[in-house]
Design a protein around this motif. Structure first.
Motif, PDB file in Angstrom:
ATOM      1  N   GLU A 192      47.171  11.171  21.401  1.00 14.42           N
ATOM      2  CA  GLU A 192      47.282  12.369  22.263  1.00 14.42           C
ATOM      3  C   GLU A 192      45.885  13.079  21.990  1.00 14.42           C
ATOM      4  O   GLU A 192      45.523  13.623  22.915  1.00 14.42           O
ATOM      5  CB  GLU A 192      48.456  12.713  22.054  1.00 14.42           C
ATOM      6  N   GLN A 230      39.740  15.013  27.764  1.00 14.01           N
ATOM      7  CA  GLN A 230      39.846  15.809  28.943  1.00 14.01           C
ATOM      8  C   GLN A 230      39.464  17.110  28.786  1.00 14.01           C
ATOM      9  O   GLN A 230      39.761  18.161  29.540  1.00 14.01           O
ATOM     10  CB  GLN A 230      41.542  15.743  29.095  1.00 14.01           C
ATOM     11  N   VAL A 257      44.398  24.100  21.961  1.00 15.52           N
ATOM     12  CA  VAL A 257      44.588  23.104  22.772  1.00 15.52           C
ATOM     13  C   VAL A 257      45.096  23.474  24.057  1.00 15.52           C
ATOM     14  O   VAL A 257      45.910  24.427  24.071  1.00 15.52           O
ATOM     15  CB  VAL A 257      45.761  22.006  22.081  1.00 15.52           C
ATOM     16  N   GLY A 258      44.617  23.069  25.157  1.00 15.09           N
ATOM     17  CA  GLY A 258      44.804  23.644  26.380  1.00 15.09           C
ATOM     18  C   GLY A 258      44.434  25.223  26.202  1.00 15.09           C
ATOM     19  O   GLY A 258      43.502  25.820  25.686  1.00 15.09           O
ATOM     20  N   LEU A 276      43.124  14.223  24.714  1.00 20.69           N
ATOM     21  CA  LEU A 276      43.097  15.666  24.921  1.00 20.69           C
ATOM     22  C   LEU A 276      41.645  16.085  24.921  1.00 20.69           C
ATOM     23  O   LEU A 276      41.053  17.036  25.494  1.00 20.69           O
ATOM     24  CB  LEU A 276      43.789  16.602  24.252  1.00 20.69           C
ATOM     25  N   ALA A 317      40.329  19.282  26.823  1.00 24.82           N
ATOM     26  CA  ALA A 317      41.118  20.282  26.421  1.00 24.82           C
ATOM     27  C   ALA A 317      41.033  20.913  25.073  1.00 24.82           C
ATOM     28  O   ALA A 317      41.812  21.822  24.785  1.00 24.82           O
ATOM     29  CB  ALA A 317      42.375  19.659  26.614  1.00 24.82           C
TER      30      ALA A 317
END
Length: 415
Positions: free
Chosen positions: A366, A373, A404-405, A370, A375
């Motif tokens: 994961e 991406q 994250v994000g 990410l 992120a």
RNA sequence: GGGGGGGUUCCCGAGCGGUCAAAGGGAACAGACUGUAAAUCUGUCGGCAGACGCCUUCGGAGGUUCGAAUCCUCCCCCCCCCA
């Protein structure tokens, strides 16, 4: 104290706690006569309650604020049976030890909201195992079972919805046990009102019937609406799972953030239900529109967090959030973890490992995804290389800020 | 007890010997857009591995086969009808 409300029922209605009442006029009349005793039941299915229980909890709070005596009944015995209401499957059965541990946790949490004690309006916490566990089966059938009509029981929604998927006999008995609780509470504690979520309506009505037959007492039931968010989801679901009241399971920061992030459309409703702010203040906040609603959400988050964790923790959470989202500099309460400085020695610490070990992400796969991406950020800089290593050079002010994000933050602090 | 239908990845739900880590939908996560909101668009969505690939998963345990979620045997659980 009355804040412009004519009565407890008046305030409950305004705040959105009123779904159904078995006899509203009768209850209003009884309330007018003087203080009464009311109860709400809680299931000890975990060692912490979560946000879903906040409505009944606030129900007890309002009750006490209006001078009534609240009873919190923890279902130590009924948890061994499992309430089928609102469920489509058999609940997992708990052991006695689990239930005992859960009771202790829940008792501590309720104490944040309800003043327990021996005074006139003080709350009392009870465990229905005390009167159910030792009851013999034959005796119980003769004393209580004879008052129940199976025909009527089959007509209950809680039973009907389970006819397709199956309902075990043990669960079928739940309503009888809960009804008997009311009889005991009425007889031994003078309790004349049971409150609960609207899915408890059938169980509450059963209790009222039984009180009439066994105690020849006139008692009442009042239910709260079942709360869903504007998007139709159950209350309190987030990426990390349920939002718990226990600081150990959901940090004050995360708890605070949950409320800041509620849907616009839920803001007003939640202010009324989950805070004790005066009516005028809530009505002022309800005037806000568009981006200004954020102010209302900040107030909501602060108030709800303060009720649970105390004003100091609420302020700390608010400051941490401000540091991450608004440019404040008070970062101490940002979620984080300590690591030995030695981890950064040599080649350094793999970012993917750090993300997983911090609890921010569940797996390296994961984490890798990410990063691809775009992120993941380290100290505010987007990371492009999934093989990135963290070294001493990344430490700023004694910590490395992982993100994250847009909303998930974690600070690695090095001794 | 007899007959029939089922148990698939977080949920619903396809698959019925290889092309299946498994269609589709939902949920969730990320990116864009924004207001730490919603809606929308795009992407991701078992684990490990930079990658080739390897490993674990389709109720449980065995078996057949070069090869099984798919076939066989036994077992567990659920639903429906009959007794």
């Amino acid at each position: 104290m009355t804040d412009g409300f004519a009565s407890l029922l008046d305030e409950l209605k305004w705040r959105g706690f009123f779904a159904q009442c078995t006899d509203e006029d009768g209850l209003a009349a009884r309330l007018a006569e003087g203080p009464l005793t009311a109860y709400i039941g809680f299931d000890p299915t975990a060692d912490s309650l979560h946000i879903g229980s906040l409505v009944p909890i606030m129900g007890l709070v309002h009750l006490q604020r209006w001078g009534q005596r609240p009873l919190a009944v923890v279902g130590g015995a009924t948890a061994m049976v499992g309430d089928p209401s609102g469920r489509t499957e058999l609940r997992t059965m708990l052991t006695v030890e689990q239930i005992e541990a859960n009771l202790a946790g829940i008792r501590a949490q309720l104490a944040h909201y309800v003043r327990f004690g021996d005074g006139p309006g003080d709350g009392v916490m009870l465990n229905n195992a005390d009167w159910l566990r030792g009851y013999g089966y034959i005796e119980f059938l003769r004393d209580v079972g004879r008052f129940f009509s199976v025909n009527q029981m089959l007509a209950r929604d809680s039973v009907k919805t389970r006819m397709e998927n199956g309902l075990s006999f043990i669960e079928f008995n739940y309503m009888i046990l809960q009804a008997y609780d009311f009889v005991v509470l009425n007889r031994d504690h003078g309790c004349v009102l049971q409150m609960g979520g609207n899915d408890q309506w059938g169980n509450i009505c059963s209790g009222i019937d039984l009180c009439r037959r066994v105690n020849r007492a006139e008692v009442f039931g009042l239910t709260f609406p079942l709360i869903a968010t504007a998007t139709g989801a159950k209350m309190g679901k987030t990426a990390a799972g349920a939002v718990w009241l226990s600081a150990g399971r959901t940090s004050p920061y995360d708890f605070f953030q949950y409320w800041v992030n509620v849907d616009d459309r839920d803001t007003s409703r939640f202010l009324r239900m989950y805070t004790l702010l005066p009516r005028a203040e809530i009505e002022r906040l309800e005037q806000l529109e568009g981006a200004d609603l954020r102010q209302a959400k900040q107030v909501l988050a602060r108030e709800v967090t303060a009720l649970l964790h105390g004003p100091a923790a609420a302020d700390e959470a608010a400051q941490a959030a401000a540091a991450l989202f608004g440019g404040g500099d008070q970062e101490d309460a940002v979620p984080g973890s300590e690591r030995p400085a030695a981890d950064l020695a040599g080649d350094g610490l793999a970012l993917l490992d750090a993300l997983v070990q911090s609890g921010l992400l569940a797996s390296k796969g994961e984490a890798r995804r990410l990063v691809r991406q775009q992120a993941v950020k380290v100290n505010g800089e987007t990371v492009a290389d999934e093989l990135r290593l963290l070294t001493a050079a990344d430490v700023q002010d004694g910590r490395i800020a992982l993100q994250v994000g847009k909303k998930r933050h974690h600070h690695l602090r090095f001794g």
